[in-house]
Design an enzyme around this catalytic site. Structure first.
Site, mmCIF file in Angstrom:
data_model
loop_
_atom_site.group_PDB
_atom_site.id
_atom_site.type_symbol
_atom_site.label_atom_id
_atom_site.label_comp_id
_atom_site.label_asym_id
_atom_site.label_seq_id
_atom_site.Cartn_x
_atom_site.Cartn_y
_atom_site.Cartn_z
ATOM 1 N N GLU A 105 0.862 -1.183 0.000
ATOM 2 C CA GLU A 105 0.000 0.000 0.000
ATOM 3 C C GLU A 105 0.895 1.228 0.000
ATOM 4 O OE1 GLU A 105 -0.541 -2.183 2.694
ATOM 5 O OE2 GLU A 105 -2.374 -3.164 1.965
ATOM 6 N N ASN A 110 1.945 10.325 -1.904
ATOM 7 C CA ASN A 110 3.379 9.991 -1.982
ATOM 8 C C ASN A 110 3.793 9.638 -3.424
ATOM 9 O OD1 ASN A 110 5.995 9.137 -1.548
ATOM 10 N ND2 ASN A 110 5.505 7.811 0.200
ATOM 11 N N TYR A 117 7.592 2.417 -7.352
ATOM 12 C CA TYR A 117 6.889 1.133 -7.470
ATOM 13 C C TYR A 117 6.446 0.868 -8.918
ATOM 14 C CZ TYR A 117 6.819 1.614 -2.378
ATOM 15 O OH TYR A 117 7.186 1.790 -1.064
HETATM 16 C C1 LIG Z 1 10.261 6.268 -1.368
HETATM 17 C C2 LIG Z 1 11.748 5.986 -1.063
HETATM 18 C C3 LIG Z 1 11.882 4.660 -0.357
HETATM 19 C C4 LIG Z 1 12.506 5.948 -2.393
HETATM 20 O O1 LIG Z 1 13.866 5.656 -2.104
HETATM 21 P P1 LIG Z 1 15.054 6.443 -2.840
HETATM 22 O O2 LIG Z 1 16.315 5.815 -2.444
HETATM 23 O O3 LIG Z 1 14.893 7.897 -2.581
HETATM 24 O O4 LIG Z 1 14.693 6.140 -4.365
HETATM 25 P P2 LIG Z 1 15.704 5.850 -5.566
HETATM 26 O O5 LIG Z 1 16.826 6.852 -5.550
HETATM 27 O O6 LIG Z 1 16.068 4.420 -5.580
HETATM 28 O O7 LIG Z 1 14.787 6.198 -6.810
HETATM 29 C C5 LIG Z 1 13.899 5.253 -7.283
HETATM 30 C C6 LIG Z 1 12.772 5.918 -8.035
HETATM 31 O O8 LIG Z 1 11.973 6.684 -7.137
HETATM 32 C C7 LIG Z 1 11.486 7.836 -7.829
HETATM 33 N N1 LIG Z 1 12.059 9.028 -7.220
HETATM 34 C C8 LIG Z 1 13.101 9.110 -6.371
HETATM 35 N N2 LIG Z 1 13.267 10.383 -5.974
HETATM 36 C C9 LIG Z 1 12.324 11.109 -6.607
HETATM 37 C C10 LIG Z 1 11.949 12.491 -6.593
HETATM 38 N N3 LIG Z 1 12.602 13.389 -5.844
HETATM 39 N N4 LIG Z 1 10.881 12.870 -7.318
HETATM 40 C C11 LIG Z 1 10.183 11.975 -8.063
HETATM 41 N N5 LIG Z 1 10.493 10.645 -8.121
HETATM 42 C C12 LIG Z 1 11.541 10.234 -7.406
HETATM 43 C C13 LIG Z 1 11.948 7.709 -9.264
HETATM 44 O O9 LIG Z 1 10.983 6.937 -9.958
HETATM 45 C C14 LIG Z 1 13.204 6.901 -9.101
HETATM 46 O O10 LIG Z 1 13.555 6.206 -10.255
HETATM 47 P P3 LIG Z 1 14.639 6.843 -11.271
HETATM 48 O O11 LIG Z 1 15.844 7.171 -10.447
HETATM 49 O O12 LIG Z 1 14.866 5.750 -12.246
HETATM 50 O O13 LIG Z 1 14.001 8.058 -11.821
HETATM 51 C C15 LIG Z 1 12.352 7.130 -0.202
HETATM 52 O O14 LIG Z 1 12.168 8.341 -0.860
HETATM 53 C C16 LIG Z 1 11.795 7.214 1.194
HETATM 54 O O15 LIG Z 1 12.200 6.451 2.062
HETATM 55 N N6 LIG Z 1 10.834 8.125 1.448
HETATM 56 C C17 LIG Z 1 10.289 8.328 2.775
HETATM 57 C C18 LIG Z 1 9.503 7.130 3.274
HETATM 58 C C19 LIG Z 1 8.514 6.633 2.249
HETATM 59 O O16 LIG Z 1 7.774 7.390 1.635
HETATM 60 N N7 LIG Z 1 8.491 5.305 2.094
HETATM 61 C C20 LIG Z 1 7.595 4.619 1.177
HETATM 62 C C21 LIG Z 1 6.355 4.249 1.917
HETATM 63 S S1 LIG Z 1 5.187 3.449 0.830
#
Ligand SMILES: CC(C)(COP(=O)(O)OP(=O)(O)OC[C@H]1O[C@@H](n2cnc3c(N)ncnc32)[C@H](O)[C@@H]1OP(=O)(O)O)[C@@H](O)C(=O)NCCC(=O)NCCS
Length: 150
Positions: A105, A110, A117
């Site tokens: 979910e 977000n 995902y």
């Molecule tokens: C969501 C989360 C886990 C993503 O982890 P991350 O290490 O920042 O993500 P990545 O660097 O691996 O990026 C993966 C993808 O996320 C998306 N993404 C990452 N940062 C982004 C930004 N600032 N804006 C839009 N999309 C973004 C893109 O699709 C990216 O793919 P790409 O690099 O090929 O464009 C992280 O931002 C986080 O922990 N957020 C806070 C907690 C949270 O929201 N958890 C998810 C609960 S469902």
């Protein structure tokens, strides 16, 4: 960037995980919920760099389905590809446990997580109305799944 690796979360990781949880979510899980996930024997994974915890995930595998309960990369380490690496690591746990479906979910508010995902092959299958607590009121969850190849 120093090497990043994954490890099994231990009870003595609780303070660090709880701190990251509080820093990264407006409505974080409680320490008690985190502790009960570890004690329940879910797949609780920490992301580490030089022995410091910089992220984590909780995955519940049951019969032929794996459910991602929470995943987080600490804000100073976001946008560096670690979320994607963590998701791949979790998918391998799903495969190892013979899951057919990987389910999660995500909050409607977000888009970053939704984008991760979707690009990882998840598709929306429904909405759970008012599923999440917010600072004020409640918010819908988007339910997403990915089929795991046998
Ligand atoms: C969501 C989360 C886990 C993503 O982890 P991350 O290490 O920042 O993500 P990545 O660097 O691996 O990026 C993966 C993808 O996320 C998306 N993404 C990452 N940062 C982004 C930004 N600032 N804006 C839009 N999309 C973004 C893109 O699709 C990216 O793919 P790409 O690099 O090929 O464009 C992280 O931002 C986080 O922990 N957020 C806070 C907690 C949270 O929201 N958890 C998810 C609960 S469902």
């Amino acid at each position: 960037m120093a090497k990043v690796y994954f490890d099994k979360m231990q009870l003595n990781d609780l303070d660090d995980v709880n701190q990251i949880e509080s820093d990264n979510y407006p409505v974080p899980w409680s320490r008690g919920v985190i502790k009960s996930c570890i004690k329940a024997g879910y797949h609780c994974i920490v992301v580490k760099q030089q022995q410091q915890i910089i992220g984590y995930a909780f995955l519940m595998t049951a019969y032929d389905e794996s459910h991602l309960l929470n995943m987080c990369i600490d804000n100073g380490y976001q946008g560096m590809g670690l979320g994607r690496k963590l998701l791949k690591y979790l998918e391998n746990i799903c495969i190892y446990n013979h899951s057919k479906v990987f389910l999660l979910e995500v909050r409607e508010s977000n888009p970053v997580a939704q984008s991760l995902y979707k690009s990882f092959g998840f598709s929306q299958i429904g909405v759970r109305k008012n599923y999440y607590r917010c600072v004020q009121g409640r918010e819908n969850a988007i339910v997403m799944t990915k089929n795991i190849a046998p």
